[in-house]
Design a protein around this motif. Structure first.
Motif, mmCIF file in Angstrom:
data_model
loop_
_atom_site.group_PDB
_atom_site.id
_atom_site.type_symbol
_atom_site.label_atom_id
_atom_site.label_comp_id
_atom_site.label_asym_id
_atom_site.label_seq_id
_atom_site.Cartn_x
_atom_site.Cartn_y
_atom_site.Cartn_z
ATOM 1 N N SER A 261 0.859 -1.188 0.000
ATOM 2 C CA SER A 261 0.000 0.000 0.000
ATOM 3 C C SER A 261 0.891 1.233 0.000
ATOM 4 O O SER A 261 2.093 1.133 0.208
ATOM 5 C CB SER A 261 -0.830 0.056 1.281
ATOM 6 O OG SER A 261 -1.827 -0.910 1.287
ATOM 7 N N GLY B 285 -8.853 1.039 -0.121
ATOM 8 C CA GLY B 285 -8.482 -0.172 0.612
ATOM 9 C C GLY B 285 -8.193 -1.343 -0.313
ATOM 10 O O GLY B 285 -8.076 -2.489 0.123
ATOM 11 N N GLY B 286 -8.059 -1.062 -1.610
ATOM 12 C CA GLY B 286 -7.993 -2.124 -2.610
ATOM 13 C C GLY B 286 -6.671 -2.863 -2.733
ATOM 14 O O GLY B 286 -6.557 -3.793 -3.536
#
Ligand code: ASP
Ligand code: MG
Length: 468
Positions: A39, A209-210
């Motif tokens: 992330s 949030g992928g």
């Protein structure tokens, strides 16, 4: 081959990235075929999107501020992680190239006063491009051959910017063509989470949030033996430990249970992550990067014994209950179809549906922020029904919450619902609406928001979930 995904807090600063390196090193000893998915550093995606939104309002200074702050943060982490001057300079040039693109796009946005969806997706995904380069450099410092990969060359999606849908077959081809040679050459690819691209190469994102979803997609494409989500929680739990101090970590749960829990508010996993893994029976693990020795949760097709009839109870707050009501709705087909078509056309996500058997009303749960829009859309779509009097009201009740009770053990077993609702009644909580999925592994109900914590605690206690 394993896919290891690290979330925003797990790459949040130089110390956290050192911890990531230690985790990857420990895995690398056993099997060097690893793919790391990252992330953006915690808070970076929000910062980028806020600056872009400010630019739309003509605030160019917001772009310059964000640019300076993001540069400071990444360069500082780089300074701590990469002592070698030449290597650090080369990386700074790479990071600056990305940050400068952000500045230029930001100025463009401020100039035209508009943020087209594709520009928004490009800006949103910049944090992952920065963190992937940083993490790859940190791994190289530790003697692990690591190469950053931008997933817009790997994950092929449609052009639903902001929530793009992957084409799994095309993704498998592209991913295997690019990552397998790197793995064969002994490299650890460090892939940007969250982003993909259309077949034409226009960058997209998979939704907030992928990055978890990216790990699931890549794990399936590469037929990984496991996907490990390294996050800041110990795993799926019997309840949110902030609401229920005695909550326990669930060592094992099924794909279906995890899917329900992720959907109903357990924040540890993006709900779509499991979809690509299920057909290939690839297990997923949730592990805490702050406590790598903790066992975490294993999510797979099969689960072992569990001592209680249910596994977990969750809640989602800040919702609104919309009721379409009218005595004349009885037996008139099409009102439900019109209702849901209108809600879908307004782009509103529906979390729960329930209809009483008298057919006098139809209830749906939406996020509180969508309530006004939903009501307007329903008034418009049902104008004829209002006119004829078969629909009389569209009511909005808020703030309300959904409490969801999940566990495969309740399937086909009578009496579970009775125990749930007597526990809730004993806690003096009023139930507004109820729904049960036909999979019978989830019973959800609606309560006033200020009662949701009481309901969760009462159910957790009733089923003895806290006892070790
Ligand atoms: N960075 C993205 C977000 O904040 C994706 C992710 O972290 O999963 O939504
Ligand atoms: Mg996350």
């Amino acid at each position: 081959m394993k896919v290891l995904k690290f979330g925003g807090t797990s790459v949040g600063d130089a110390d956290r990235i050192r911890q990531l390196v230690a985790i990857v090193q420990a895995e690398h000893v056993w099997d060097a075929r690893l793919v790391v998915v990252v992330s953006a550093m915690a808070g970076v995606t929000n910062r980028l999107l806020e600056a872009a939104a400010a630019a739309v309002r003509g605030n160019v200074a917001a772009i310059a501020d964000a640019h300076a702050e993001l540069r400071r943060r990444h360069v500082e982490a780089l300074r701590q992680l990469v002592p070698d001057d030449a290597e650090r300079r080369a990386l700074t040039v790479e990071l600056d190239a990305l940050l400068d693109r952000f500045a230029r796009i930001g100025e463009g946005i401020a100039l035209v006063g508009e943020l087209p969806p594709r520009a928004q997706d490009f800006v949103a995904g910049l944090g992952e491009r920065l963190s992937a380069r940083l993490v790859a450099a940190a791994l190289r410092q530790a003697g692990i051959g690591a190469t950053p990969f931008d997933a817009d060359r790997l994950i092929i999606t449609d052009d639903t910017f902001g929530a793009a849908v992957p084409d799994l077959a095309a993704t498998a081809l592209a991913t295997r063509a690019r990552l397998l040679p790197a793995l064969d050459a002994g490299q650890v690819p460090v892939v940007t989470g969250f982003i993909g691209a259309t077949p034409e190469g226009i960058p997209t994102t998979l939704g907030r949030g992928g990055s978890d979803y990216s790990a699931g997609i890549l794990g399936a494409a590469l037929e990984a033996e496991a996907v490990v989500i390294w996050t800041d929680a110990d795993g799926f739990m019997t309840a949110d430990p902030r609401l229920v101090p005695t909550a326990q970590v669930l060592a094992e749960i099924s794909y279906t249970e995890a899917g329900e829990l992720a959907y109903y508010g357990a924040k540890v996993l993006h709900p779509k992550t499991l979809l690509p893994l299920i057909p290939k029976a690839i297990p997923l693990y949730i592990k805490n990067s702050f406590r790598p020795q903790a066992p975490g949760t294993r999510v797979s097709a099969t689960t072992g014994e569990w001592r209680a009839d249910i596994k977990s109870v969750t809640s989602i707050n800040r919702l609104a209950l919309i009721t379409v009501a009218g005595r004349g709705m009885l037996g008139i087909p099409g009102i439900a179809a019109k209702t849901f078509a209108a809600v879908a056309a307004a782009g509103v996500n529906v979390l729960l549906i329930s209809q009483s058997s008298s057919e006098n009303n139809l209830c749906l749960m939406v996020e509180a922020g969508d309530a006004g829009r939903t009501r307007t859309a329903l008034h418009k779509a049902l104008a004829v029904e209002f006119h004829h009097g078969c629909v009389e009201r569209v009511d909005v009740l808020q703030p309300v919450a959904i409490v969801a009770v999940v566990g495969a053990g309740m399937r086909g077993r009578p009496g579970i619902a009775a125990r749930i609702f007597s526990a809730v009644a004993a806690a003096d909580v009023n139930v507004i609406a109820i729904a049960q999925g036909s999979s019978e592994i989830n019973i959800s109900f609606v309560v006033r928001e200020d009662a949701s914590a009481h309901a969760v605690r009462a159910i957790h206690e009733q089923f003895g979930l806290g006892a070790a």
